[in-house]
Design a protein around this motif. Sequence first.
Motif, PDB file in Angstrom:
ATOM      1  N   GLN A  71      34.321  30.745  60.988  1.00  0.00           N
ATOM      2  CA  GLN A  71      34.028  32.159  60.770  1.00  0.00           C
ATOM      3  C   GLN A  71      32.624  32.522  61.258  1.00  0.00           C
ATOM      4  OE1 GLN A  71      34.737  32.414  56.563  1.00  0.00           O
ATOM      5  NE2 GLN A  71      36.940  32.678  56.801  1.00  0.00           N
ATOM      6  N   VAL A  72      31.663  31.648  60.975  1.00  0.00           N
ATOM      7  CA  VAL A  72      30.283  31.889  61.401  1.00  0.00           C
ATOM      8  C   VAL A  72      30.209  31.929  62.921  1.00  0.00           C
ATOM      9  CG1 VAL A  72      27.965  30.859  61.479  1.00  0.00           C
ATOM     10  CG2 VAL A  72      29.205  30.984  59.298  1.00  0.00           C
ATOM     11  N   GLU A  73      30.816  30.956  63.570  1.00  0.00           N
ATOM     12  CA  GLU A  73      30.771  30.900  65.036  1.00  0.00           C
ATOM     13  C   GLU A  73      31.482  32.093  65.672  1.00  0.00           C
ATOM     14  OE1 GLU A  73      28.872  29.221  66.962  1.00  0.00           O
ATOM     15  OE2 GLU A  73      28.085  27.932  65.384  1.00  0.00           O
ATOM     16  N   ALA A  74      32.523  32.591  65.042  1.00  0.00           N
ATOM     17  CA  ALA A  74      33.195  33.781  65.561  1.00  0.00           C
ATOM     18  C   ALA A  74      32.253  34.986  65.523  1.00  0.00           C
ATOM     19  CB  ALA A  74      34.467  34.068  64.761  1.00  0.00           C
ATOM     20  N   ARG A  75      31.466  35.087  64.466  1.00  0.00           N
ATOM     21  CA  ARG A  75      30.486  36.180  64.361  1.00  0.00           C
ATOM     22  C   ARG A  75      29.404  36.053  65.427  1.00  0.00           C
ATOM     23  NH1 ARG A  75      29.756  38.196  59.072  1.00  0.00           N
ATOM     24  NH2 ARG A  75      27.979  39.361  59.835  1.00  0.00           N
ATOM     25  N   VAL A  76      28.940  34.832  65.659  1.00  0.00           N
ATOM     26  CA  VAL A  76      27.922  34.604  66.676  1.00  0.00           C
ATOM     27  C   VAL A  76      28.477  34.966  68.050  1.00  0.00           C
ATOM     28  CG1 VAL A  76      26.530  32.838  67.852  1.00  0.00           C
ATOM     29  CG2 VAL A  76      26.676  32.861  65.349  1.00  0.00           C
ATOM     30  N   GLU A  77      29.694  34.548  68.300  1.00  0.00           N
ATOM     31  CA  GLU A  77      30.340  34.793  69.593  1.00  0.00           C
ATOM     32  C   GLU A  77      30.437  36.285  69.903  1.00  0.00           C
ATOM     33  OE1 GLU A  77      31.769  33.635  73.160  1.00  0.00           O
ATOM     34  OE2 GLU A  77      31.137  32.247  71.586  1.00  0.00           O
ATOM     35  N   SER A  78      30.611  37.098  68.886  1.00  0.00           N
ATOM     36  CA  SER A  78      30.755  38.534  69.113  1.00  0.00           C
ATOM     37  C   SER A  78      29.408  39.255  69.238  1.00  0.00           C
ATOM     38  CB  SER A  78      31.594  39.162  67.996  1.00  0.00           C
ATOM     39  OG  SER A  78      30.882  39.131  66.778  1.00  0.00           O
ATOM     40  N   SER A  79      28.312  38.541  69.058  1.00  0.00           N
ATOM     41  CA  SER A  79      26.980  39.139  69.156  1.00  0.00           C
ATOM     42  C   SER A  79      26.500  39.099  70.602  1.00  0.00           C
ATOM     43  CB  SER A  79      26.000  38.385  68.254  1.00  0.00           C
ATOM     44  OG  SER A  79      26.446  38.434  66.924  1.00  0.00           O
ATOM     45  N   LYS A  80      25.756  40.112  70.998  1.00  0.00           N
ATOM     46  CA  LYS A  80      25.390  40.250  72.400  1.00  0.00           C
ATOM     47  C   LYS A  80      24.037  39.630  72.765  1.00  0.00           C
ATOM     48  CE  LYS A  80      28.484  44.026  73.242  1.00  0.00           C
ATOM     49  NZ  LYS A  80      29.556  43.269  72.691  1.00  0.00           N
ATOM     50  N   PRO A  82      20.337  37.365  71.962  1.00  0.00           N
ATOM     51  CA  PRO A  82      19.900  36.204  71.181  1.00  0.00           C
ATOM     52  C   PRO A  82      19.449  36.586  69.767  1.00  0.00           C
ATOM     53  CG  PRO A  82      19.100  35.999  73.414  1.00  0.00           C
ATOM     54  CD  PRO A  82      19.706  37.382  73.290  1.00  0.00           C
ATOM     55  N   ARG A  83      18.729  37.700  69.639  1.00  0.00           N
ATOM     56  CA  ARG A  83      18.286  38.141  68.313  1.00  0.00           C
ATOM     57  C   ARG A  83      19.488  38.422  67.414  1.00  0.00           C
ATOM     58  NH1 ARG A  83      16.624  42.393  65.077  1.00  0.00           N
ATOM     59  NH2 ARG A  83      14.561  42.091  64.159  1.00  0.00           N
ATOM     60  N   GLU A  84      20.472  39.152  67.954  1.00  0.00           N
ATOM     61  CA  GLU A  84      21.690  39.445  67.189  1.00  0.00           C
ATOM     62  C   GLU A  84      22.420  38.163  66.805  1.00  0.00           C
ATOM     63  OE1 GLU A  84      24.039  42.057  69.597  1.00  0.00           O
ATOM     64  OE2 GLU A  84      22.736  43.785  69.253  1.00  0.00           O
ATOM     65  N   ARG A  85      22.405  37.165  67.688  1.00  0.00           N
ATOM     66  CA  ARG A  85      23.098  35.903  67.399  1.00  0.00           C
ATOM     67  C   ARG A  85      22.435  35.148  66.251  1.00  0.00           C
ATOM     68  NH1 ARG A  85      24.486  36.569  72.697  1.00  0.00           N
ATOM     69  NH2 ARG A  85      22.847  35.454  73.770  1.00  0.00           N
ATOM     70  N   VAL A  86      21.097  35.104  66.247  1.00  0.00           N
ATOM     71  CA  VAL A  86      20.394  34.427  65.148  1.00  0.00           C
ATOM     72  C   VAL A  86      20.671  35.143  63.836  1.00  0.00           C
ATOM     73  CG1 VAL A  86      18.133  33.840  64.175  1.00  0.00           C
ATOM     74  CG2 VAL A  86      18.586  33.397  66.591  1.00  0.00           C
ATOM     75  N   ILE A  87      20.548  36.455  63.854  1.00  0.00           N
ATOM     76  CA  ILE A  87      20.817  37.227  62.633  1.00  0.00           C
ATOM     77  C   ILE A  87      22.266  37.039  62.200  1.00  0.00           C
ATOM     78  CG2 ILE A  87      21.021  39.570  61.691  1.00  0.00           C
ATOM     79  CD1 ILE A  87      18.563  40.297  63.451  1.00  0.00           C
TER      80      ILE A  87
END
Length: 192
Positions: A71-80, A82-87
């Motif tokens: 679930q966490v990785e799916a959220r990261v994958e949908s972020s555009k 690097p800042r959004e990915r860390v958050i």
Amino acid sequence: MPREGFATRRRAALFDALLELILRDGFAQLSIADIAAELRCSKSTLYTLAASKEQLVTATVTHFFRTATEQVEARVESSKTPRERVIAYLVAVGEALSPASEAFMRDLDAFPPTRSLYELNTAAAATRVQKLIADGVAAGDFRNVDAAFAADLAASMMSRIQRREVWAATGLDDAAAYRQLASILTAGIDAG
């Protein structure tokens, strides 16, 4: 073949139901009989999942962390960015832990096999944060910080969250602590 598919779905459903139970109530005080009664199945059905209560709990906690990671990785994958990915990563970790009651967290820490699983997952999360920060530095979205240091800083806080030290010191539950960590960490390394 259809019977095998049913058995697999039934096993998954039992693990999901058991996970919901132990996240809500913890597991130290539960017996196999308690679990069977709560899940409305026989003790022999539970023994097809694992040979003992301890193995059943460990398998269920493993299932929890595996599902949470997906679930966490799916959220990261949908972020555009690097800042959004860390958050997204840190907030999603906190959200994955949000259903965990205080009883579950206390039992998780008190039982060496599950504490070890949590520590292993925390270490993997720190490695993942380091990679996300390094990607952000390389992209110019983050200041030229040492990604290993920033990740170690995050890992230290993640370990304190895991050991319930943040909760004891601040009253923040794990989910709230991870949200705060995401906010403070990204503000501190933001290039803008």
